[in-house]
Design an enzyme around this catalytic site. Structure first.
Site, PDB file in Angstrom:
ATOM      1  N   LYS A 259      32.370  35.200  29.214  1.00 40.58           N
ATOM      2  CA  LYS A 259      34.207  35.379  30.015  1.00 40.58           C
ATOM      3  C   LYS A 259      34.589  35.315  28.621  1.00 40.58           C
ATOM      4  CE  LYS A 259      36.282  32.536  33.079  1.00 40.58           C
ATOM      5  NZ  LYS A 259      36.686  31.394  34.111  1.00 40.58           N
TER       6      LYS A 259
ATOM      7  N   CYS B 256      37.431  36.277  35.778  1.00 43.18           N
ATOM      8  CA  CYS B 256      38.273  35.061  36.655  1.00 43.18           C
ATOM      9  C   CYS B 256      39.629  34.852  36.021  1.00 43.18           C
ATOM     10  CB  CYS B 256      37.736  34.173  36.934  1.00 43.18           C
ATOM     11  SG  CYS B 256      38.577  32.620  38.452  1.00 43.18           S
TER      12      CYS B 256
ATOM     13  N   GLU C 278      32.371  34.595  41.357  1.00 46.43           N
ATOM     14  CA  GLU C 278      32.074  34.000  40.317  1.00 46.43           C
ATOM     15  C   GLU C 278      31.288  32.973  40.301  1.00 46.43           C
ATOM     16  OE1 GLU C 278      34.500  31.883  36.254  1.00 46.43           O
ATOM     17  OE2 GLU C 278      35.251  32.212  38.462  1.00 46.43           O
TER      18      GLU C 278
END
Length: 308
Positions: free
Chosen positions: A113, A150, A40
């Site tokens: 995300k 994540c 990331e």
């Protein structure tokens, strides 16, 4: 599928970070990787340790310099690359975005995300707008990729939706680490939980999982003490079995072979998708459905008693 993982320690020098990635990508390609997954926000240090408006200067448009640079690498090596960017959509609107680049250097698609954390040393809500694309797998020449990022890895709903939409593999570019103030026991409880829940996504959906984390200590610009990113990048198969695990304390690259055809076999043995009670999950989209009001609890109890 032969998938390459690059676990890297990042520094403030972006050119240094990207130059190291270029060398590691070439190494993975020489080992036969068909796809390479990066961690990331791989171009920079993890700037979300503090809230600093100057860090917005790291953001880039898509397409832009990073997609062009990694697109050239994908084309040179004939591989698919899963990159991770601080995306500038327009002035004042930014995302934490994974970009999948095809073997010919073109952009196969993006994932923004969806789950954005806000914790000490992880002040991502200051920088990132939650994704608005949803959970959509991306079609590539090597397969249908369920790319998440994540914090998304803690949410079984995200993994399930990707699987229900035909993802053949779940991929998580990651930046997670330890707080130095935590005890050794607490640090390892957190790491074990991180890996366990992702292995559970593999089991529950019958598809492999790939998680690529950064590694090494990155100091904070304020008094929070910095973060020890714990590495531990790993690949697991359809039953959660560990196929590869990187170390906690150093950089690493590896190429791991995954048998995507095994999904059919595992799902025949464990037909979770067949046995899902889709008629009984209406509460899953609610924030919370506990009995907070006495009247609603009583009504529910009476309704249940009447059916017994």
């Amino acid at each position: 599928m032969k998938i390459g993982l690059i676990q890297q320690h990042n520094f403030a020098d972006i050119d240094l970070n990207v130059g190291k990635l270029e060398a590691e990508i070439a190494c993975c390609a020489l080992k036969g990787a068909q796809i390479v997954v990066l961690q990331e926000l791989h171009n920079t240090t993890y700037f979300c340790q503090s809230e600093d408006v100057a860090a917005f200067d790291f953001a880039e448009t898509i397409p832009g310099n990073t997609t062009e640079r990694f697109g050239a690498l994908a084309r040179k090596h004939g591989i698919v690359i899963v990159a991770s960017m601080f995306e500038k959509r327009t002035a004042g609107l930014y995302h934490n975005t994974a970009v999948v680049i095809e073997r010919d250097g073109s952009i196969a698609g993006v994932y923004r995300k969806m789950h954005i954390p806000d914790d000490p040393a992880y002040y991502e809500k200051f920088y990132f707008t939650p994704g608005d694309i949803g959970f959509e797998p991306l079609n590539t020449s090597v397969g249908r990729l369920g790319v998440l990022v994540c914090w998304d890895q803690w949410f079984p709903e995200a993994a399930r939706l990707m699987a229900l939409k035909g993802a053949e593999i779940l991929i998580y570019p990651t930046a997670i680490g330890w707080d130095a103030a935590d005890s050794h026991e607490e640090q390892h409880r957190q790491q074990d939980a991180w890996q366990t829940i992702q292995r559970a996504h593999a089991v529950a959906n019958g598809i492999p999982v790939v998680a690529v984390n950064r590694v090494g200590f990155e100091p904070a610009p304020d008094s929070t003490g910095g973060v020890f990113f714990w590495g531990h990048s790993f690949v697991c198969g359809q039953q959660g079995e560990i196929l590869y695990q990187a170390p906690d304390d150093k950089e690493d690259n590896a190429v791991v072979e995954i048998d995507l055809k095994r999904t059919e076999t595992v799902r025949r043995w464990w037909p979770f998708l067949r046995d899902r009670r889709i008629d009984a999950y209406e509460g899953i989209s609610e924030r919370y459905i506990g009995c907070q009001l006495k009247s609603s609890c009583s009504t529910a109890s009476e309704r249940i008693s009447g059916k017994l």
